[in-house]
Design an enzyme around this catalytic site. Structure first.
Site, PDB file in Angstrom:
ATOM      1  CB  CYS A 196      -0.944  -0.005   1.202  1.00  0.00           C
ATOM      2  SG  CYS A 196      -2.273  -1.218   1.080  1.00  0.00           S
ATOM      3  CB  CYS A 347      11.637   5.035  -6.832  1.00  0.00           C
ATOM      4  SG  CYS A 347      12.190   3.898  -5.545  1.00  0.00           S
TER       5      CYS A 347
END
Length: 389
Positions: A196, A347
């Site tokens: 998540c 990232c």
């Protein structure tokens, strides 16, 4: 289906009768049902997105004993969906926050906290005194651990999972139907299914699926209705659609089949390939720290900075000078990069960029580095003004 609790022997106080009056006037619950709830012991694995509504509704319903396993602390990013915690709880152990909230909702509930990581060494000891285990975790090693422990002890496992706009729920009870391994014999390859934290989740989704878990738990305690044993409930929040798949017991299941080969808890990190994945990444992917990269910038050292996040993440925040090439586009866009250049890839947290670095190294890039910790570490160590998500 037989109830999981013995015949009621306790009594309800005058205050409890008033509190649970909307249950008591329902013939499907009544005084006997409410006493079963009061005597029941339910263990919630996790006090996060799923565990929040699960624990809140079980407490409000009058489940007498709630065990909660959680060793995390409340983070600002939790507040979008973990409704058992509030802003003042940020930085506090989730277990303490959950205990206080449950006490405010229903002081009649006994909360037993286990502020520890669930492991093969402690799971059976923690599970043994509970009637039902409800799994609100978000990782595959713990799901397999919970499943196997429940099968070995003969306990029902009330399961749910969430991702972005989709949810799943079932009741895995080997005495009456399939277990989690019957549905998923093998875990997915490490890194294939984003967490998540990497992929996101709609805040209301765990509220819906956690409430389904609470509903199924209450039905199991009451011995009323048709539980989700042998059925997998699929929820599509974007289109507001529920679907149901029939599940069948696998006679060759290694833990609940006719000839089980798993008779004790195993190393679930190793089973899911996580340790090996981490070792490969740390051994093969060259890294650079945020402080080192900042020094390169200050010295005006020439290098190319590549951001492999998604465009919507790039809109939230970005390191100045970054070129956006989402991870999925790296194979077809690596020709835009020059293998002679010094390249730093980043990232959000460093996981996706590590995969990008591996791809580029396989294509012949050598002067390449993964920004350790990604933009989260950059915000912590270099630029506190950069938003974190």
């Amino acid at each position: 289906m037989a109830t999981l609790t013995e015949a009621p022997v306790a009594q309800l106080s005058k205050d409890e009768i008033l509190r649970y009056s909307r249950h008591l006037i329902m013939p499907e619950v009544g005084m006997d049902g409410q006493l079963k709830l009061k005597q029941a012991k339910v263990l919630c694995i996790g006090a996060g997105g799923l565990g929040s509504p699960l624990a809140l509704y079980l407490a409000a319903a009058g489940v007498g004993t709630l065990g909660i396993v959680d060793f995390d602390v409340v983070d600002f990013t939790n507040l979008q969906r973990q409704v058992i915690h509030d802003t003042d709880d940020v930085g506090r152990p989730k277990l303490k926050s959950a205990r206080e909230t449950i006490g405010d909702i229903n002081p009649n509930v006994e909360v037993i906290g286990y502020e520890t990581r669930l492991t093969s060494e402690n799971a059976l000891e923690i599970f043994k005194d509970y009637d039902i285990v409800a799994d609100g975790t978000d990782n595959f090693p713990t799901r397999y651990l919970v499943n196997d422990a429940c099968v070995l002890l003969g306990k029902p496992n009330v399961y749910a999972s969430i991702f972005r706009f989709e949810g799943q729920a079932s009741v895995f009870y080997a005495k009456e139907g399939p277990c989690y391994r019957c549905l998923y014999p093998e875990p997915p390859p490490p890194g294939l299914v984003p967490s998540c934290a990497e992929g996101g989740v709609l805040g209301v989704l765990p509220g819906i699926m956690g409430s389904v878990q609470a509903l199924e738990t209450i039905k199991m305690i009451l011995g009323n209705g048709r539980p989700l044993i042998g059925r997998l409930l699929l929820f599509d929040a974007l289109n507001l659609k529920f679907r149901e798949l029939k599940l069948h017991k696998n006679p060759d299941c290694p833990v609940c089949g006719k000839n089980p080969t798993i008779k004790q808890l195993i190393d679930y990190e190793q089973f899911c390939g996580i340790r090996g994945e981490e070792l490969v990444e740390s051994a093969n992917v060259p890294e650079i720290s945020p402080a080192e990269m900042k020094k390169w910038m200050d010295e005006q050292r020439p290098f190319v900075l590549v951001d492999v996040r998604e465009p919507h993440e790039f809109q939230i925040c970005s390191i100045p000078g970054s070129t956006l090439i989402p991870l999925g586009d790296v194979p077809k866009r690596m020709n835009e990069l020059n293998s002679a250049d010094e390249i730093v890839v980043h990232c959000r947290s460093g996981m996706r960029s590590a995969k990008a670095v591996e791809l580029l190294m396989q294509a012949g890039f050598r002067k390449i580095h993964n920004l350790k910790g990604g933009v989260l570490a950059w915000s912590d160590q270099v630029d506190p003004s950069m938003p974190k998500y």
